[in-house]
Design a protein around this motif. Structure first.
Motif, PDB file in Angstrom:
ATOM      1  N   THR A 199       0.760  -1.139   0.021  1.00 17.65           N
ATOM      2  CA  THR A 199       0.204   0.042   0.033  1.00 17.65           C
ATOM      3  C   THR A 199       0.910   1.248   0.104  1.00 17.65           C
ATOM      4  O   THR A 199       1.768   1.474   0.729  1.00 17.65           O
ATOM      5  CB  THR A 199      -0.738  -0.029   1.090  1.00 17.65           C
ATOM      6  OG1 THR A 199      -1.513  -1.080   1.069  1.00 17.65           O
ATOM      7  CG2 THR A 199      -1.749   1.339   1.265  1.00 17.65           C
ATOM      8  N   GLY A 200       0.617   2.271  -0.770  1.00 16.47           N
ATOM      9  CA  GLY A 200       1.081   3.331  -0.962  1.00 16.47           C
ATOM     10  C   GLY A 200       2.450   3.440  -1.728  1.00 16.47           C
ATOM     11  O   GLY A 200       3.304   4.731  -1.435  1.00 16.47           O
ATOM     12  N   CYS A 201       3.068   2.280  -1.986  1.00 21.07           N
ATOM     13  CA  CYS A 201       4.341   2.708  -2.923  1.00 21.07           C
ATOM     14  C   CYS A 201       4.317   3.331  -4.188  1.00 21.07           C
ATOM     15  O   CYS A 201       3.200   3.636  -4.622  1.00 21.07           O
ATOM     16  CB  CYS A 201       4.770   1.074  -3.062  1.00 21.07           C
ATOM     17  SG  CYS A 201       5.379   0.104  -1.592  1.00 21.07           S
ATOM     18  N   ALA A 202       5.614   3.869  -4.501  1.00 23.63           N
ATOM     19  CA  ALA A 202       5.529   4.473  -5.975  1.00 23.63           C
ATOM     20  C   ALA A 202       6.993   3.906  -6.505  1.00 23.63           C
ATOM     21  O   ALA A 202       7.941   3.967  -5.849  1.00 23.63           O
ATOM     22  CB  ALA A 202       5.464   5.970  -5.692  1.00 23.63           C
ATOM     23  N   GLY A 211       7.971 -12.173 -13.825  1.00 20.19           N
ATOM     24  CA  GLY A 211       6.982 -13.155 -13.003  1.00 20.19           C
ATOM     25  C   GLY A 211       5.266 -12.425 -12.830  1.00 20.19           C
ATOM     26  O   GLY A 211       4.951 -11.750 -13.871  1.00 20.19           O
ATOM     27  N   HIS A 212       4.959 -12.466 -11.666  1.00 20.07           N
ATOM     28  CA  HIS A 212       3.590 -11.993 -11.241  1.00 20.07           C
ATOM     29  C   HIS A 212       3.679 -10.613 -10.499  1.00 20.07           C
ATOM     30  O   HIS A 212       4.718 -10.598  -9.415  1.00 20.07           O
ATOM     31  CB  HIS A 212       2.879 -12.919 -10.556  1.00 20.07           C
ATOM     32  CG  HIS A 212       1.500 -12.511 -10.313  1.00 20.07           C
ATOM     33  ND1 HIS A 212       0.689 -13.196  -9.462  1.00 20.07           N
ATOM     34  CD2 HIS A 212       0.748 -11.694 -10.589  1.00 20.07           C
ATOM     35  CE1 HIS A 212      -0.561 -12.822  -9.261  1.00 20.07           C
ATOM     36  NE2 HIS A 212      -0.377 -11.721 -10.174  1.00 20.07           N
ATOM     37  N   LEU A 213       3.291  -9.575 -11.142  1.00 21.20           N
ATOM     38  CA  LEU A 213       3.243  -8.452 -10.393  1.00 21.20           C
ATOM     39  C   LEU A 213       2.025  -8.133  -9.565  1.00 21.20           C
ATOM     40  O   LEU A 213       0.885  -8.006 -10.223  1.00 21.20           O
ATOM     41  CB  LEU A 213       3.332  -7.055 -11.421  1.00 21.20           C
ATOM     42  CG  LEU A 213       3.282  -5.807 -10.908  1.00 21.20           C
ATOM     43  CD1 LEU A 213       4.502  -5.289  -9.892  1.00 21.20           C
ATOM     44  CD2 LEU A 213       3.351  -4.644 -11.965  1.00 21.20           C
ATOM     45  N   VAL A 214       2.294  -7.845  -8.190  1.00 14.52           N
ATOM     46  CA  VAL A 214       1.000  -7.689  -7.273  1.00 14.52           C
ATOM     47  C   VAL A 214       1.000  -6.372  -7.082  1.00 14.52           C
ATOM     48  O   VAL A 214       2.008  -5.847  -6.253  1.00 14.52           O
ATOM     49  CB  VAL A 214       0.930  -8.510  -6.114  1.00 14.52           C
ATOM     50  CG1 VAL A 214      -0.199  -8.182  -5.362  1.00 14.52           C
ATOM     51  CG2 VAL A 214       0.732 -10.087  -6.703  1.00 14.52           C
ATOM     52  N   VAL A 215      -0.011  -5.574  -7.331  1.00 12.45           N
ATOM     53  CA  VAL A 215       0.210  -3.999  -6.935  1.00 12.45           C
ATOM     54  C   VAL A 215      -1.189  -3.734  -5.974  1.00 12.45           C
ATOM     55  O   VAL A 215      -2.292  -3.894  -6.170  1.00 12.45           O
ATOM     56  CB  VAL A 215      -0.208  -3.251  -8.146  1.00 12.45           C
ATOM     57  CG1 VAL A 215      -0.395  -1.690  -7.740  1.00 12.45           C
ATOM     58  CG2 VAL A 215       0.829  -3.400  -9.212  1.00 12.45           C
ATOM     59  N   ASP A 216      -0.862  -3.238  -4.737  1.00 12.31           N
ATOM     60  CA  ASP A 216      -1.834  -2.986  -3.754  1.00 12.31           C
ATOM     61  C   ASP A 216      -2.380  -1.779  -3.861  1.00 12.31           C
ATOM     62  O   ASP A 216      -2.185  -0.923  -4.836  1.00 12.31           O
ATOM     63  CB  ASP A 216      -1.414  -3.149  -2.192  1.00 12.31           C
ATOM     64  CG  ASP A 216      -0.963  -4.740  -2.002  1.00 12.31           C
ATOM     65  OD1 ASP A 216      -1.327  -5.646  -2.712  1.00 12.31           O
ATOM     66  OD2 ASP A 216      -0.451  -4.897  -1.004  1.00 12.31           O
ATOM     67  N   GLU A 217      -3.228  -1.138  -2.830  1.00 11.14           N
ATOM     68  CA  GLU A 217      -3.987  -0.105  -2.777  1.00 11.14           C
ATOM     69  C   GLU A 217      -3.146   1.217  -2.767  1.00 11.14           C
ATOM     70  O   GLU A 217      -2.191   1.197  -1.946  1.00 11.14           O
ATOM     71  CB  GLU A 217      -5.178   0.005  -1.686  1.00 11.14           C
ATOM     72  CG  GLU A 217      -5.993  -0.994  -1.656  1.00 11.14           C
ATOM     73  CD  GLU A 217      -5.724  -2.227  -0.848  1.00 11.14           C
ATOM     74  OE1 GLU A 217      -4.409  -2.043  -0.722  1.00 11.14           O
ATOM     75  OE2 GLU A 217      -6.331  -3.009  -0.662  1.00 11.14           O
ATOM     76  N   GLN A 218      -3.595   2.283  -3.460  1.00 10.87           N
ATOM     77  CA  GLN A 218      -2.971   3.474  -3.391  1.00 10.87           C
ATOM     78  C   GLN A 218      -1.493   3.554  -3.918  1.00 10.87           C
ATOM     79  O   GLN A 218      -0.835   4.287  -3.832  1.00 10.87           O
ATOM     80  CB  GLN A 218      -2.945   4.377  -2.110  1.00 10.87           C
ATOM     81  CG  GLN A 218      -4.250   4.188  -1.683  1.00 10.87           C
ATOM     82  CD  GLN A 218      -4.443   4.846   0.006  1.00 10.87           C
ATOM     83  OE1 GLN A 218      -3.314   5.508   0.217  1.00 10.87           O
ATOM     84  NE2 GLN A 218      -5.230   4.778   0.586  1.00 10.87           N
ATOM     85  N   VAL A 219      -1.155   2.618  -4.848  1.00  9.45           N
ATOM     86  CA  VAL A 219       0.332   2.406  -5.618  1.00  9.45           C
ATOM     87  C   VAL A 219       0.002   3.462  -6.475  1.00  9.45           C
ATOM     88  O   VAL A 219      -0.852   3.472  -7.465  1.00  9.45           O
ATOM     89  CB  VAL A 219       0.707   1.030  -5.705  1.00  9.45           C
ATOM     90  CG1 VAL A 219       1.878   1.260  -6.755  1.00  9.45           C
ATOM     91  CG2 VAL A 219       0.922   0.310  -4.618  1.00  9.45           C
ATOM     92  N   VAL A 220       1.357   4.119  -6.749  1.00 13.56           N
ATOM     93  CA  VAL A 220       1.478   4.915  -7.947  1.00 13.56           C
ATOM     94  C   VAL A 220       2.615   4.376  -9.069  1.00 13.56           C
ATOM     95  O   VAL A 220       3.659   4.205  -8.508  1.00 13.56           O
ATOM     96  CB  VAL A 220       1.585   6.577  -7.743  1.00 13.56           C
ATOM     97  CG1 VAL A 220       1.863   7.226  -8.675  1.00 13.56           C
ATOM     98  CG2 VAL A 220       0.476   6.940  -6.986  1.00 13.56           C
ATOM     99  N   LEU A 221       2.410   4.090 -10.203  1.00 17.94           N
ATOM    100  CA  LEU A 221       3.278   3.900 -11.273  1.00 17.94           C
ATOM    101  C   LEU A 221       3.489   4.732 -12.085  1.00 17.94           C
ATOM    102  O   LEU A 221       2.583   5.417 -13.003  1.00 17.94           O
ATOM    103  CB  LEU A 221       3.025   2.474 -11.880  1.00 17.94           C
ATOM    104  CG  LEU A 221       2.453   1.249 -10.786  1.00 17.94           C
ATOM    105  CD1 LEU A 221       2.083   0.229 -11.516  1.00 17.94           C
ATOM    106  CD2 LEU A 221       3.674   0.892 -10.113  1.00 17.94           C
ATOM    107  N   GLY A 222       4.858   5.239 -12.171  1.00 24.25           N
ATOM    108  CA  GLY A 222       5.108   6.409 -13.291  1.00 24.25           C
ATOM    109  C   GLY A 222       4.913   7.685 -12.776  1.00 24.25           C
ATOM    110  O   GLY A 222       4.753   7.551 -11.460  1.00 24.25           O
TER     111      GLY A 222
END
Length: 256
Positions: A199-202, A211-222
């Protein structure tokens, strides 16, 4: 008699030479005959009529696109402004300045501002210098919470970044990668196995996951001012995550 024979040979040689020159001249001038004939008696006086082919129709890119649940994933979904992927929807490749994985975008969780600049040589005795400011760690690597370090960081094993870390630079890991809550990576993130963003990573740079990318809540990519790309074999995204640029699942992508 020899004189007559010599004269005959000279005459024969001269005849063959003349015949050769005549044949060569004929072969050189023959292709020019149609042009000379057209110049003497012009036949093609009218301009050639050309038909203008219609321009191919350009595919219009909509301003906004919404992906609903339980719809078959399309190969490419592109929007000029925004793509909203609702929970339960599936996708393969999304391209837009803003890709929202929920009904509404949520602001990312604020990371801690009190980060200590760590000394990698004290934390990883099995680490070595990599470039000017970077480090290469043999085996697994764990970065303590609220740490700040500059990259690039290359890890031959698995990488675990605890919460509220700040990595200024690129990361490459040959094992799995875990970013705990509110951790920020300003450069690229490359993982040769699975990646889990809590949660909350950027991750502001490109993200490549084998492999498998798991993205939790409030993550920002780019970043909204610097769109980037995300590519993984499989992608699972929780609601309220946001991406800027391209999100590509080579296998399957879904919003949980």
């Amino acid at each position: 008699i020899p004189t007559l024979i010599e004269q005959g040979i000279q005459f024969s040689s001269a005849a063959w030479l003349g015949l050769f020159l005549l044949l060569t001249l004929t072969l050189l001038l023959a292709p020019l005959y149609p042009a000379w004939k057209e110049w003497q008696q012009p036949q093609d006086v009218a301009a050639l009529a050309l038909q203008v082919a219609p321009a191919p129709a350009m595919a219009l890119v909509p301003g906004q696109v919404r992906l609903h649940a339980n719809t078959a994933p399309l190969g490419l979904v592109q929007a000029q402004e925004r793509i909203v992927a609702m929970p339960g929807s599936r996708f393969r490749k999304l391209i837009a300045p803003q890709v929202v994985f929920a009904s509404e975008a949520c602001s990312p969780a604020q990371a801690s501002t009190s980060r200590a600049l760590i000394r990698p040589e004290l934390i990883w005795p099995h680490g070595s210098r990599w470039g000017l400011h970077g480090w290469r760690v043999q085996g697994d690597c764990r970065v303590p919470a609220a740490s700040h370090m500059t990259g690039p960081l290359v890890v031959t094993g698995a990488l675990w970044l605890e919460s509220d870390c700040l990595i200024t630079g690129d990361i490459t890991a040959h094992g799995g990668v875990t970013l705990e809550a509110r951790t920020v990576v300003t450069g690229a993130l490359v993982g040769h196995a699975d990646i889990h963003l809590h949660t909350g990573c950027a991750v502001q740079g490109p993200l490549l996951c084998a492999g498998h990318l798991v993205v939790d809540e409030q993550v920002v990519l780019g970043h909204k001012e610097r769109p980037s790309s995300v590519c993984a074999e499989h992608i699972t995204v929780q609601g309220s995550a946001t991406a800027h640029g391209c999100v590509h699942a080579r296998g399957t992508g879904r919003v949980a």
